[in-house]
Design a protein around this motif. Structure first.
Motif, mmCIF file in Angstrom:
data_model
loop_
_atom_site.group_PDB
_atom_site.id
_atom_site.type_symbol
_atom_site.label_atom_id
_atom_site.label_comp_id
_atom_site.label_asym_id
_atom_site.label_seq_id
_atom_site.Cartn_x
_atom_site.Cartn_y
_atom_site.Cartn_z
ATOM 1 N N CYS A 1 -71.480 25.144 -56.018
ATOM 2 C CA CYS A 1 -72.298 25.356 -54.827
ATOM 3 C C CYS A 1 -73.638 24.670 -55.073
ATOM 4 O O CYS A 1 -73.917 24.209 -56.176
ATOM 5 C CB CYS A 1 -72.496 26.843 -54.549
ATOM 6 N N GLU B 1 -78.033 27.705 -52.668
ATOM 7 C CA GLU B 1 -77.046 28.722 -52.320
ATOM 8 C C GLU B 1 -76.836 29.695 -53.477
ATOM 9 O O GLU B 1 -76.746 30.908 -53.277
ATOM 10 C CB GLU B 1 -75.718 28.077 -51.927
ATOM 11 N N LYS B 2 -76.793 29.167 -54.691
ATOM 12 C CA LYS B 2 -76.645 30.017 -55.866
ATOM 13 C C LYS B 2 -77.794 31.018 -55.937
ATOM 14 O O LYS B 2 -77.577 32.220 -56.118
ATOM 15 C CB LYS B 2 -76.615 29.162 -57.133
ATOM 16 N N LEU C 1 -66.775 30.168 -50.107
ATOM 17 C CA LEU C 1 -67.160 29.586 -51.389
ATOM 18 C C LEU C 1 -66.083 28.645 -51.918
ATOM 19 O O LEU C 1 -66.387 27.588 -52.470
ATOM 20 C CB LEU C 1 -67.448 30.685 -52.407
ATOM 21 N N GLU D 1 -66.254 25.423 -49.839
ATOM 22 C CA GLU D 1 -67.460 24.664 -50.212
ATOM 23 C C GLU D 1 -67.279 23.994 -51.565
ATOM 24 O O GLU D 1 -67.644 22.835 -51.758
ATOM 25 C CB GLU D 1 -68.682 25.580 -50.235
ATOM 26 N N SER D 2 -66.726 24.695 -52.515
ATOM 27 C CA SER D 2 -66.501 24.129 -53.842
ATOM 28 C C SER D 2 -65.519 22.963 -53.758
ATOM 29 O O SER D 2 -65.732 21.912 -54.379
ATOM 30 C CB SER D 2 -65.970 25.222 -54.779
#
Length: 106
Positions: A49, A53-54, A92, A95-96
């Motif tokens: 990410c 975001e993290k 997630l 996104e990854s």
């Protein structure tokens, strides 16, 4: 949620394969890892990410999201599958995948 659920969700993404990465179960797109099931003491699944975001996920205080010193400074988050909301997990995961997939697949 468990690793089998992650694999099932990933099956919907083009050119995704189950593999290994650092000798642990993983998912890859076009040969590049985008999710790794950690067997370390803390467990969880690593997804890629953005750093923003993290930071935002960690700032929520939600116990589903954590990191370790090994991942400091990297755009990756560790997700506790037993605690994560399934909708967030899918977001997630996608996104990854997008961060590692070749442009032709996007």
């Amino acid at each position: 949620m468990n690793w089998d659920d992650v694999v099932a969700l990933a099956a919907e993404l083009p050119e995704t394969e189950e593999s290994t990465w650092y000798r642990t179960p993983a998912l890859k797109v076009a040969g590049k890892g985008f999710a790794r099931h950690r067997t370390e003491a803390e467990g969880g699944v690593v997804f890629f990410c953005g750093l923003d975001e993290k930071a935002a996920l960690l700032a929520t205080g939600d116990p589903a999201f954590f990191t370790t010193p090994h991942y400091d400074g990297y755009g990756s988050i560790i997700v506790d599958l037993a605690r994560v909301d399934p909708v967030q997990l899918k977001e997630l995961l996608v996104e990854s995948w997008r961060r590692k997939a070749p442009k032709k697949l996007l």
